[in-house]
Design a protein around this motif. Structure first.
Motif, PDB file in Angstrom:
ATOM      1  N   PRO A 164       0.804  -1.229   0.000  1.00  0.00           N
ATOM      2  CA  PRO A 164       0.000   0.000   0.000  1.00  0.00           C
ATOM      3  C   PRO A 164       0.835   1.276   0.000  1.00  0.00           C
ATOM      4  CG  PRO A 164      -0.082  -1.081   2.156  1.00  0.00           C
ATOM      5  CD  PRO A 164       0.573  -2.038   1.211  1.00  0.00           C
ATOM      6  N   MET A 165       1.969   1.262   0.703  1.00  0.00           N
ATOM      7  CA  MET A 165       2.771   2.481   0.770  1.00  0.00           C
ATOM      8  C   MET A 165       3.462   2.766  -0.567  1.00  0.00           C
ATOM      9  SD  MET A 165       2.162   3.773   3.652  1.00  0.00           S
ATOM     10  CE  MET A 165       3.391   5.074   3.705  1.00  0.00           C
ATOM     11  N   SER A 166       3.988   1.723  -1.215  1.00  0.00           N
ATOM     12  CA  SER A 166       4.622   1.928  -2.524  1.00  0.00           C
ATOM     13  C   SER A 166       3.583   2.332  -3.565  1.00  0.00           C
ATOM     14  CB  SER A 166       5.362   0.664  -2.967  1.00  0.00           C
ATOM     15  OG  SER A 166       6.512   0.464  -2.166  1.00  0.00           O
ATOM     16  N   TYR A 167       2.381   1.743  -3.473  1.00  0.00           N
ATOM     17  CA  TYR A 167       1.323   2.110  -4.415  1.00  0.00           C
ATOM     18  C   TYR A 167       0.990   3.598  -4.293  1.00  0.00           C
ATOM     19  CZ  TYR A 167      -3.131   2.422  -6.801  1.00  0.00           C
ATOM     20  OH  TYR A 167      -4.143   2.814  -7.648  1.00  0.00           O
ATOM     21  N   LEU A 168       0.837   4.074  -3.073  1.00  0.00           N
ATOM     22  CA  LEU A 168       0.544   5.500  -2.870  1.00  0.00           C
ATOM     23  C   LEU A 168       1.678   6.377  -3.380  1.00  0.00           C
ATOM     24  CD1 LEU A 168      -1.120   6.244   0.604  1.00  0.00           C
ATOM     25  CD2 LEU A 168      -1.910   6.938  -1.648  1.00  0.00           C
ATOM     26  N   ASN A 189      -8.158  -0.616   4.080  1.00  0.00           N
ATOM     27  CA  ASN A 189      -9.344  -1.467   4.265  1.00  0.00           C
ATOM     28  C   ASN A 189      -9.447  -2.518   3.149  1.00  0.00           C
ATOM     29  OD1 ASN A 189     -10.455  -0.528   6.687  1.00  0.00           O
ATOM     30  ND2 ASN A 189     -11.331   1.260   5.665  1.00  0.00           N
ATOM     31  N   ILE A 190      -9.077  -2.127   1.913  1.00  0.00           N
ATOM     32  CA  ILE A 190      -9.104  -3.081   0.803  1.00  0.00           C
ATOM     33  C   ILE A 190      -7.995  -4.119   0.985  1.00  0.00           C
ATOM     34  CG2 ILE A 190      -9.139  -3.358  -1.705  1.00  0.00           C
ATOM     35  CD1 ILE A 190     -11.366  -1.561  -0.619  1.00  0.00           C
ATOM     36  N   TYR A 191      -6.818  -3.655   1.399  1.00  0.00           N
ATOM     37  CA  TYR A 191      -5.720  -4.598   1.642  1.00  0.00           C
ATOM     38  C   TYR A 191      -6.094  -5.601   2.740  1.00  0.00           C
ATOM     39  CZ  TYR A 191      -2.136  -2.682  -1.427  1.00  0.00           C
ATOM     40  OH  TYR A 191      -1.407  -2.314  -2.537  1.00  0.00           O
ATOM     41  N   LYS A 192      -6.787  -5.116   3.744  1.00  0.00           N
ATOM     42  CA  LYS A 192      -7.210  -6.008   4.828  1.00  0.00           C
ATOM     43  C   LYS A 192      -8.142  -7.095   4.287  1.00  0.00           C
ATOM     44  CE  LYS A 192      -8.062  -5.440   9.727  1.00  0.00           C
ATOM     45  NZ  LYS A 192      -8.274  -4.456  10.809  1.00  0.00           N
ATOM     46  N   TYR A 193      -9.034  -6.699   3.405  1.00  0.00           N
ATOM     47  CA  TYR A 193      -9.956  -7.660   2.785  1.00  0.00           C
ATOM     48  C   TYR A 193      -9.172  -8.705   1.977  1.00  0.00           C
ATOM     49  CZ  TYR A 193     -13.302  -9.516  -0.601  1.00  0.00           C
ATOM     50  OH  TYR A 193     -14.038 -10.353  -1.389  1.00  0.00           O
ATOM     51  N   PHE A 231      -1.742  -1.840  11.205  1.00  0.00           N
ATOM     52  CA  PHE A 231      -3.156  -1.999  10.861  1.00  0.00           C
ATOM     53  C   PHE A 231      -3.409  -3.358  10.193  1.00  0.00           C
ATOM     54  CE2 PHE A 231      -6.775  -1.522   7.983  1.00  0.00           C
ATOM     55  CZ  PHE A 231      -7.734  -0.914   8.806  1.00  0.00           C
ATOM     56  N   LEU A 232      -2.405  -3.834   9.425  1.00  0.00           N
ATOM     57  CA  LEU A 232      -2.563  -5.078   8.665  1.00  0.00           C
ATOM     58  C   LEU A 232      -1.983  -6.300   9.382  1.00  0.00           C
ATOM     59  CD1 LEU A 232      -1.592  -3.712   5.110  1.00  0.00           C
ATOM     60  CD2 LEU A 232      -3.899  -4.197   5.966  1.00  0.00           C
ATOM     61  N   LYS A 233      -1.686  -6.185  10.650  1.00  0.00           N
ATOM     62  CA  LYS A 233      -1.044  -7.310  11.354  1.00  0.00           C
ATOM     63  C   LYS A 233      -1.999  -8.508  11.427  1.00  0.00           C
ATOM     64  CE  LYS A 233      -2.242  -5.671  16.010  1.00  0.00           C
ATOM     65  NZ  LYS A 233      -1.699  -5.144  17.262  1.00  0.00           N
ATOM     66  N   GLY A 234      -1.385  -9.667  11.583  1.00  0.00           N
ATOM     67  CA  GLY A 234      -2.160 -10.902  11.599  1.00  0.00           C
ATOM     68  C   GLY A 234      -2.225 -11.507  10.212  1.00  0.00           C
ATOM     69  N   TYR A 235      -3.181 -12.381   9.995  1.00  0.00           N
ATOM     70  CA  TYR A 235      -3.365 -13.064   8.706  1.00  0.00           C
ATOM     71  C   TYR A 235      -2.152 -13.955   8.397  1.00  0.00           C
ATOM     72  CZ  TYR A 235      -6.903  -9.428   8.593  1.00  0.00           C
ATOM     73  OH  TYR A 235      -7.934  -8.596   8.916  1.00  0.00           O
ATOM     74  N   SER A 236      -1.888 -14.192   7.109  1.00  0.00           N
ATOM     75  CA  SER A 236      -0.771 -15.062   6.703  1.00  0.00           C
ATOM     76  C   SER A 236       0.561 -14.360   6.971  1.00  0.00           C
ATOM     77  CB  SER A 236      -0.896 -15.397   5.216  1.00  0.00           C
ATOM     78  OG  SER A 236      -2.155 -15.959   4.925  1.00  0.00           O
ATOM     79  N   ASN A 237       1.649 -15.142   6.864  1.00  0.00           N
ATOM     80  CA  ASN A 237       2.985 -14.562   7.042  1.00  0.00           C
ATOM     81  C   ASN A 237       3.282 -13.581   5.906  1.00  0.00           C
ATOM     82  OD1 ASN A 237       3.519 -16.141   9.318  1.00  0.00           O
ATOM     83  ND2 ASN A 237       4.300 -17.829   8.075  1.00  0.00           N
ATOM     84  N   LYS A 238       3.775 -12.426   6.276  1.00  0.00           N
ATOM     85  CA  LYS A 238       4.094 -11.394   5.282  1.00  0.00           C
ATOM     86  C   LYS A 238       5.598 -11.372   5.034  1.00  0.00           C
ATOM     87  CE  LYS A 238       0.384  -8.514   7.128  1.00  0.00           C
ATOM     88  NZ  LYS A 238       0.257  -9.342   8.350  1.00  0.00           N
ATOM     89  N   LEU A 239       5.971 -11.538   3.758  1.00  0.00           N
ATOM     90  CA  LEU A 239       7.364 -11.353   3.345  1.00  0.00           C
ATOM     91  C   LEU A 239       7.458  -9.962   2.729  1.00  0.00           C
ATOM     92  CD1 LEU A 239      10.218 -12.631   2.908  1.00  0.00           C
ATOM     93  CD2 LEU A 239       9.433 -13.207   0.599  1.00  0.00           C
TER      94      LEU A 239
END
Length: 755
Positions: A164-168, A189-193, A231-239
């Motif tokens: 999201p930060m690079s996109y912005l 919010n979209i990234y979270k989805y 804000f996006l913590k949790g979910y699958s492992n993020k690389l």
């Protein structure tokens, strides 16, 4: 500890450029949408099976794109400019193409979004647009479709999304003084989805690309970075994936966010790995980008075996990967049947890079180095095969005065005005005219010895004659020969210089359906004989109007080739400059009074980290100036640059000291001209009033309005009128109509200025 391997992305054009052909056939109504989608799926499945066959532990998914991956993200986030949503019932692949290429509605045209370079590469992306009215909603399920396809392969997959930060960061604001960071909560919010969907699919790892971490970010952007990933913590492992430079200066961000993995680029980044490791949280998996994703030489696997074998005792969880996506290199060296076998054994394309990762991870996990030793054998005899002994070494010790023309621009301007006697608002084109099927077939027939040199040259001369006649009919002031003899602006010069090697199928995507075939610099570069003189002299003999000599600049030839990795950049580029200098001197001696030296890649080579920029710009500017250092004051030197951010190299552009610079401003809403005005740029400018990357034909009124607008930034005596790039990709029908409108609008303005 088992060391796993992966890549950051695979080329998406297809091994035989199937995607390019499918796109262009679809745009020309030769195939259905169903057929287009089927071809795309076939390419994706083949790419996944190739990765699996080459022994990758994780298969990359989401690296496919119908145009470019930033535009994919725009579509996924529903951030589609409102002008493309009129009468649109459903967002689909046509919407994507309209944003990229523009669209015509009867007599009206909707202009496409801006296009620019992807960081310091020759890959282009469509720039996202932001304003206070921007809305975001999940609108494009291409990624989910690709994940479902990949899961059928029965192998671990790793979806790839642009962060999201690079996109912005990569976008532009269309409202004055609007802070795009205000849109961050809506985007997140979209990234979270998306992350939640991937988590529900039981996907273990997600690659989130944040290349802006190689940049020098402000404290505000750092703060928002930390906020976003919390804000996006949790979910699958993020690389969290970084490339194109070192990110050590942004480790405070990395250590403040909840991520499970980090990828760094050891090729471009030049890390002190042990120091970096000490400062990185020990809980984070570290992925090391040690296979060069931007060059085609085999990797020294033994060197990286020793590096990682010594390093692995300091970190419990390590992956190995490519430095960046492999979209920047050709797909398969085995498609090259005509290369010398020994030379061919020195090269590694995308498929072979995947195999290199397998070989290295196998050696690291088993301790058996026999396979990697066998793989790298050609690297040890490469230097015996290839010369780089600086035959013209004495010429490379260049005194500083050699970088400067005799007099400054103001003096030259007056002399050139008297010599050339051009009207106010002189009209020209950038260089190339349409490369028709017949012309491409002619060159291919000559290459394959179906026709002889005499017949080939006779045909080329006749095409040049037609090009000159068409321009005279249109009332263009400074003519070009149209470049019918050239396949590509870099490949053509490489073919006519010593030191270059060429492939038959080494295609790389530049943008959309546009592919290039970079040459390979293998040894000393020097000029064999005049390259362009014969064609330009003939064109000039057909008209009393000036004809431009057309050359590609030294920096662009260097950066758009695959260069030697064991020789300094400065040595290679100065050899190219000296070769071009001889060509320029020959053109001048033969009364070619206007010479254009294109440098679209100048900005492209700029390192991402501020500390490294000055060194690059110094040698890049000096290499260009070296090539023109002996021309007379009356010889007008042009350069052309397109699709890049000029604001951070405007000083260097000024130091090039060209008489006329032509740029791409047709999609930029005058932002580029603002940079030049604020800098007080003194030399002449051709802003580009016809967007050649769109099939839309600009109207007379549109062009007239754009020219009038440009006079707010450029004085009338310094303003040139031209398209924003070469016309080789357009049809003659489009070109004639567009140039007619360009000339009409200019003549109307000339009358207005008189009165």
């Amino acid at each position: 500890m088992t060391i796993l391997n992966h890549i950051l992305g695979f080329p998406r054009i297809g091994i035989d450029r199937e995607l390019k052909r499918a796109q262009e056939n679809y745009w020309n109504n030769k195939i259905s949408k169903k057929k287009l989608l089927k071809i795309g799926k076939k390419i994706r499945i083949k790419n996944l099976l190739t990765q699996k066959k080459m022994g990758l532990n994780y298969l990359s998914v989401g690296d496919f794109s119908w145009y470019d991956h930033v535009l994919n993200t725009t579509m996924m986030l529903g951030n589609i400019p409102k002008r493309f949503l009129n009468n649109v019932k459903k967002i689909n692949i046509d919407t994507l193409f309209h944003v990229a290429r523009g669209v015509s509605h009867n007599r009206e045209s909707t202009f496409p979004s801006e296009m620019t370079k992807w960081f310091n590469t020759n890959y282009h992306y469509i720039v996202p647009e932001f304003n206070e009215y921007s809305t975001f909603n999940f609108s494009w399920n291409q990624l989910f479709l690709e994940i479902d396809e990949a899961l059928l392969i029965k192998k671990k997959i790793k979806p790839i999304i642009l962060g999201p930060m690079s996109y912005l960061w990569l976008g532009k604001t269309t409202s004055k003084n609007f802070d795009r960071l205000k849109l961050l909560p809506k985007i997140l919010n979209i990234y979270k989805y998306i992350l939640n969907y991937l988590h529900e699919k039981k996907i273990k790892w997600i690659q989130i690309d944040e290349p802006i971490l190689s940049l020098n970010l402000s404290q505000l952007w750092k703060k928002k970075f930390i906020y976003s990933y919390n804000f996006l913590k949790g979910y699958s492992n993020k690389l969290l994936t970084t490339y194109f430079g070192n990110i050590s200066h942004n480790l405070d961000i990395i250590n403040s966010i909840p991520i499970e993995g980090l990828h760094i680029d050891l090729i471009s980044g030049k890390y002190d790995l042990l120091t970096f490791n000490k400062n990185l949280s020990n809980q984070i998996l570290l992925s090391l980008g040690i296979i060069n994703g931007r060059n085609i030489w085999k990797s020294d696997l033994l060197k990286y075996f020793n590096l990682i074998n010594n390093f692995k005792k300091f970190r419990k969880n390590i992956w190995i990967g490519t430095s960046c996506s492999l979209l920047h290199i050709p797909i398969d060296i085995n498609k090259e049947s005509q290369l010398n076998k020994k030379l061919k054994s020195c090269f590694s394309f995308a498929i072979q890079k995947c195999y290199e990762l397998f070989l290295l991870s196998h050696a690291l996990n088993t301790g058996n180095k026999s396979l990697i030793k066998k793989w790298i054998l050609p690297l040890y005899y490469k230097n015996f095969l290839l010369n780089f002994n600086n035959k013209n070494k004495k010429n490379l010790f260049i005194k500083e005065k050699k970088y400067f023309r005799k007099n400054n621009y103001n003096i030259r301007f007056k002399k050139q005005k008297n010599k050339l006697n051009l009207p106010i608002f002189p009209i020209t084109t950038i260089g190339s005219f349409p490369q028709t099927k017949e012309l491409r077939k002619l060159r291919l027939n000559f290459k394959n010895n179906i026709i002889d040199k005499k017949k080939y040259e006779s045909k080329i001369f006749s095409i040049i004659k037609k090009n000159i006649k068409e321009q005279e009919k249109l009332n263009i002031d400074v003519l070009v020969h149209g470049e019918p003899e050239r396949n590509d602006m870099v490949e053509y010069f490489g073919e006519n210089l010593n030191g270059f090697l060429f492939t038959n199928n080494g295609w790389v995507q530049s943008y959309g359906s546009r592919c290039v075939k970079p040459p390979i610099i293998v040894s000393d570069v020097s000029r064999i004989k005049p390259i362009t003189l014969k064609w330009i002299k003939y064109a000039q003999s057909l008209t009393k109007k000036p004809v431009k000599g057309m050359l590609t600049g030294p920096v662009t030839i260097f950066l758009w080739s695959f260069s030697r990795e064991d020789i300094s950049d400065l040595t290679i580029v100065n050899q190219i400059s000296l070769a071009l200098k001889d060509e320029i001197n020959d053109l001048e001696k033969n009364n070619i009074n206007i010479i254009q030296i294109d440098e679209p890649a100048l900005r492209e080579g700029l390192p991402l980290n501020d500390d490294e920029k000055k060194e690059y710009l110094d040698w890049a500017v000096n290499s260009f100036k070296l090539s023109i250092s002996e021309v007379k004051d009356t010889t007008q030197i042009h350069t052309h640059m397109c699709y890049c951010e000029f604001h951070d190299i405007i000083q260097s552009i000024s130091e090039l000291d060209v008489d006329v610079i032509t740029i791409e401003n047709s999609r930029s809403n005058d932002n580029l001209l603002m940079y030049f005005k604020n800098f007080n740029y003194n030399n002449s400018i051709g802003p580009g009033f016809y967007d050649i990357h769109s099939p839309n034909i600009p109207s007379k009124n549109t062009i007239f309005r754009l020219i009038k607008k440009s006079l707010k930034y450029i004085s009338p005596e310094k303003l040139w009128i031209n398209p924003d790039c070469g016309l080789k990709t357009r049809t003659w029908k489009e070109v004639k109509k567009s140039l007619y409108n360009l000339v009409y609008a200019t003549q109307k303005l000339r009358l207005e200025q008189k009165n």
